[in-house]
Design an enzyme around this catalytic site. Structure first.
Site, PDB file in Angstrom:
ATOM      1  N   GLU A  27      -0.938  31.376  -4.926  1.00  0.00           N
ATOM      2  CA  GLU A  27      -0.350  31.748  -3.642  1.00  0.00           C
ATOM      3  C   GLU A  27       1.172  31.605  -3.686  1.00  0.00           C
ATOM      4  OE1 GLU A  27      -3.932  30.823  -0.497  1.00  0.00           O
ATOM      5  OE2 GLU A  27      -2.839  29.111  -1.323  1.00  0.00           O
ATOM      6  N   GLU A  41     -11.481  28.487  -5.064  1.00  0.00           N
ATOM      7  CA  GLU A  41     -11.911  27.893  -3.796  1.00  0.00           C
ATOM      8  C   GLU A  41     -13.366  28.235  -3.449  1.00  0.00           C
ATOM      9  OE1 GLU A  41      -7.433  28.118  -3.555  1.00  0.00           O
ATOM     10  OE2 GLU A  41      -9.052  29.350  -4.358  1.00  0.00           O
TER      11      GLU A  41
END
Length: 270
Positions: free
Chosen positions: A125, A145
């Protein structure tokens, strides 16, 4: 502000804490994640200070190289700070990450990330928020995730599909698939791939080229271009026309054009 503007000392006026370091090299700023023992995992304090840095960067900087100490760029969220957040606190935590990543992506000063080793979860990210990415051959990219019962919260679901497409991101999140540096270059996740240890030198080279541009042009590229891409056709054309008129009127643009016309400016080469 020009390239002759007085530059700050290597010590940033911002409080960067113990997990970030900053130095200047002419008009180029070098910002380093300095938490190698934790594979540069991002804790809340580091996220906050990154946001502060890019919201109010030091004067005189015309490009920023974002690097990381040690063998890994960033292994993501610091899991030692994971708590049993309720939905509301989890929402606010995610939005703080969004604010920081947006400050990087929307910075008027171009940002080049140099990545090596793990570029995982929040690390991806962070890298995807930069304007350009240079990957060393050791780099590998993942969004794990989904295999941990979680969902991305720092902007990956918005930015990464824009770089590599929806189905590749779904593959990463559903199956835990990772991409190595060669694959990342092929699919457009990174702009440049270099041998191990050569990332910062390549990024400095790119930053020097960027810093030599007109600041107005760089502003147009970092601020107007993303909005043009996201707008409708006619709105995009109008925004392009307005930005073209502003850019060509700048003092720097006129000087660069004179250099080109008299043969002293840079040439396009293969």
């Amino acid at each position: 502000m020009t390239s002759e503007t007085a530059l700050p000392t290597p010590t940033s006026p911002l409080d960067l804490g113990e997990t970030l370091t900053f130095e200047c090299d002419g008009a180029i700023g070098i910002l380093t994640l300095d938490r190698a023992a934790k594979r540069n995992a991002l804790d809340d304090a580091t996220i906050a200070r990154l946001g502060e840095f890019f919201t109010d960067p030091p004067e005189g900087i015309r490009a920023v190289v974002l690097t990381a100490a040690g063998e890994h760029f960033c292994a993501g969220l610091d899991l030692s700070e994971m708590t049993d957040r309720d939905a509301v606190s989890g929402l606010h935590h995610s939005r703080r990450w969004h604010a920081t990543m947006n400050a990087i992506a929307e910075s008027a000063i171009p940002v080049i990330a140099v990545v090596q080793g793990a570029v995982i979860g929040g690390g991806l990210e962070l890298a995807s928020a930069a304007h350009l990415r240079v990957a060393e051959d050791s780099a590998y990219f993942a969004l794990p995730e989904g295999k941990r019962g979680l969902f991305v919260g720092g902007g990956a679901s918005v930015r990464v599909p824009r770089l590599i497409g929806l189905t590749r991101v779904q593959d990463m999140m559903l199956t835990g698939r990772s991409f190595d540096a060669v694959e990342a270059e092929t699919i457009g996740l990174v702009n440049y791939r270099v041998p191990a240890g050569a990332g910062t030198a390549k990024a400095r080279e790119l930053a020097a080229a960027i810093a030599s541009n007109s600041e107005v042009t760089n502003y147009a590229i970092t601020q107007a271009l993303p909005r043009i891409v996201e707008s409708g056709r006619d709105e995009g054309y109008m925004m392009e026309s307005l930005m073209a008129a502003v850019a060509q009127s700048s003092t720097e643009a006129k000087a660069l054009m004179r250099d080109f016309l008299d043969g002293s400016g840079p040439k396009v080469r293969k």
